[in-house]
Design an enzyme around this catalytic site. Structure first.
Site, PDB file in Angstrom:
ATOM      1  N   ARG A  85      30.388  52.806   9.323  1.00 36.36           N
ATOM      2  CA  ARG A  85      29.055  53.019   8.771  1.00 36.36           C
ATOM      3  C   ARG A  85      29.017  52.586   7.310  1.00 36.36           C
ATOM      4  O   ARG A  85      30.048  52.532   6.625  1.00 36.36           O
ATOM      5  CB  ARG A  85      28.625  54.477   8.915  1.00 36.36           C
ATOM      6  CG  ARG A  85      29.383  55.450   8.079  1.00 36.36           C
ATOM      7  CD  ARG A  85      29.117  56.898   8.490  1.00 36.36           C
ATOM      8  NE  ARG A  85      27.717  57.193   8.694  1.00 36.36           N
ATOM      9  CZ  ARG A  85      27.164  57.391   9.901  1.00 36.36           C
ATOM     10  NH1 ARG A  85      27.907  57.323  10.995  1.00 36.36           N
ATOM     11  NH2 ARG A  85      25.882  57.670  10.017  1.00 36.36           N
ATOM     12  N   ALA A  88      34.180  46.459   8.596  1.00 39.35           N
ATOM     13  CA  ALA A  88      34.131  47.497   7.570  1.00 39.35           C
ATOM     14  C   ALA A  88      32.690  47.806   7.155  1.00 39.35           C
ATOM     15  O   ALA A  88      31.731  47.193   7.624  1.00 39.35           O
ATOM     16  CB  ALA A  88      34.968  47.073   6.370  1.00 39.35           C
ATOM     17  N   HIS A  89      32.564  48.743   6.221  1.00 40.31           N
ATOM     18  CA  HIS A  89      31.233  49.224   5.839  1.00 40.31           C
ATOM     19  C   HIS A  89      30.403  48.149   5.134  1.00 40.31           C
ATOM     20  O   HIS A  89      30.915  47.298   4.428  1.00 40.31           O
ATOM     21  CB  HIS A  89      31.328  50.490   4.979  1.00 40.31           C
ATOM     22  CG  HIS A  89      32.141  50.352   3.731  1.00 40.31           C
ATOM     23  ND1 HIS A  89      32.393  51.417   2.908  1.00 40.31           N
ATOM     24  CD2 HIS A  89      32.749  49.292   3.142  1.00 40.31           C
ATOM     25  CE1 HIS A  89      33.118  51.025   1.879  1.00 40.31           C
ATOM     26  NE2 HIS A  89      33.344  49.740   2.001  1.00 40.31           N
ATOM     27  N   ASN A  90      29.099  48.214   5.405  1.00 44.42           N
ATOM     28  CA  ASN A  90      28.084  47.356   4.767  1.00 44.42           C
ATOM     29  C   ASN A  90      28.135  45.901   5.211  1.00 44.42           C
ATOM     30  O   ASN A  90      27.466  45.049   4.620  1.00 44.42           O
ATOM     31  CB  ASN A  90      28.181  47.420   3.236  1.00 44.42           C
ATOM     32  CG  ASN A  90      28.131  48.833   2.711  1.00 44.42           C
ATOM     33  OD1 ASN A  90      27.309  49.630   3.144  1.00 44.42           O
ATOM     34  ND2 ASN A  90      29.031  49.153   1.794  1.00 44.42           N
ATOM     35  N   GLN A 129      30.110  58.357   3.068  1.00 42.46           N
ATOM     36  CA  GLN A 129      29.424  57.170   3.586  1.00 42.46           C
ATOM     37  C   GLN A 129      28.076  57.600   4.164  1.00 42.46           C
ATOM     38  O   GLN A 129      28.005  58.223   5.224  1.00 42.46           O
ATOM     39  CB  GLN A 129      30.297  56.495   4.631  1.00 42.46           C
ATOM     40  CG  GLN A 129      31.693  56.152   4.119  1.00 42.46           C
ATOM     41  CD  GLN A 129      31.693  55.071   3.047  1.00 42.46           C
ATOM     42  OE1 GLN A 129      31.446  53.903   3.330  1.00 42.46           O
ATOM     43  NE2 GLN A 129      31.964  55.464   1.817  1.00 42.46           N
TER      44      GLN A 129
END
Length: 343
Positions: free
Chosen positions: A216, A237-239, A196
């Protein structure tokens, strides 16, 4: 910390009805406040408590309500006024000043004036902490973290490398920001980790509750807008991108690459599937499961509310038969049409 009723009224642009020199030491509820405490009435269903409260003074909305108590401050929004006054009564949360001798601080870190760093905190290389910040005991600020002016990081918070936190933010204990997002590529029955490579960027005036986690981004950054309020035990969660002034209650789970607009509310226990978009001013009720994007502002719900167990079981049994019942209704409709045609 003590203030006269007149001083408190000036703080919230209110009008005193009664003794402006009355000294207020604390805030309290209508049920339990004492003669030195200030309370508030924000919901008319509690109006009867004005006749029994022992509060020294009450924040109310009208002159008529003020007549029901000995002392009052009349304001247009008692609940907002109560929130504003609460800032005056916050107790000191630490007993040390400056950088505690047990903290581990890299010589490559930059720490501005009037910063407090608690016992056993770790400040890694290239960390930048602006003025008037508080870093609680045992917190870890990994390499390259940036903290904006006036932010407070409570004890045992972990900020992974390159996370950025804006000004006037509050992050409560146990929160982890910047851990790897859940990214794995299938590979012949196994899972290949996707490193990530993004980070987490948090705006100004954000509050994040205890034991929440924000991952991240995989490539792009996870972004939390200005004024966002996040409750305890929330997973982001990511993004994910969250717009300004959105509020998220406890135990919400937001899957990867979700985009949430500004001024939304997401109630406790809701779940949002990945790669969806939600427009500004959307309100999600508790325990709702969002499985498709929302492109029109409004209130959205899913699931069934509580019923007595016996009734719920009967309802569940009927739901299992819904396909069969739909076929029966369709068949009855066809029979009725035939009878009508014979006329």
């Amino acid at each position: 910390m003590s203030y006269t009723l007149g001083q408190l009224a000036a703080k919230v642009q209110g009008v005193v009805k009664g003794d402006a020199d009355l000294v207020i030491d604390k805030l309290g509820s209508l049920e339990n406040a004492t003669s030195k405490e200030l309370s508030f009435l924000a919901n008319s269903k509690y109006q009867s408590l004005l006749g029994t409260t022992s509060a020294g003074a009450v924040l109310v909305k009208t002159d008529e309500l003020a007549q029901l108590v000995d002392n009052a401050i009349v304001v247009s929004n008692p609940y907002l006024a109560f929130a504003q006054i609460s800032h005056l009564f916050v107790p000191t949360t630490h007993s040390w000043s400056g950088i505690h001798q047990s903290a581990v601080v890299s010589p490559k870190a930059t720490i501005a004036e009037n910063v407090v760093v608690g016992p056993n905190a770790v400040i890694d290389d290239d960390v930048l902490i602006a003025e008037d910040c508080v870093i609680g005991a045992g917190s870890v600020l990994s390499r390259g973290v940036k903290i904006g002016k006036g932010s407070r990081i409570y004890s045992n918070v972990t900020l992974y490398h390159d996370v950025e936190v804006g000004e006037a933010c509050i992050i409560h204990s146990g929160t982890v920001i910047g851990a790897d997002g859940f990214g794995f590529a299938p590979n012949d029955g196994f899972w290949e980790k996707i490193d990530q490579l993004g980070s987490v960027i948090i705006g100004n005036n954000v509050e994040i509750g205890a034991n929440s986690t924000i991952d991240r981004g995989a490539i792009e950054n996870t972004q939390i807008g200005n004024g966002v309020k996040i409750d305890n035990q929330v997973q982001i969660a990511h993004n994910v991108v969250i717009g300004d002034n959105t509020a998220i209650a406890g135990c919400v789970g937001i899957a990867g690459s979700v985009k949430i607009g500004a001024s939304c509310t997401i109630s406790g226990g809701a779940g949002i599937a990945g790669h969806l978009s939600i427009v500004d001013h959307t309100h999600i009720t508790g325990m709702t499961m969002i499985t498709k994007s929302i492109d029109e502002a409004g209130s959205y719900s899913s699931g069934m509310g509580m019923e007595p167990t016996g009734k719920w079981r009967r309802t569940a049994a009927r739901i299992r038969r819904i396909d069969e019942m739909a076929k029966q209704i369709s068949s009855l409709g066809q029979q009725i049409k035939k009878l009508s045609d014979k006329g």
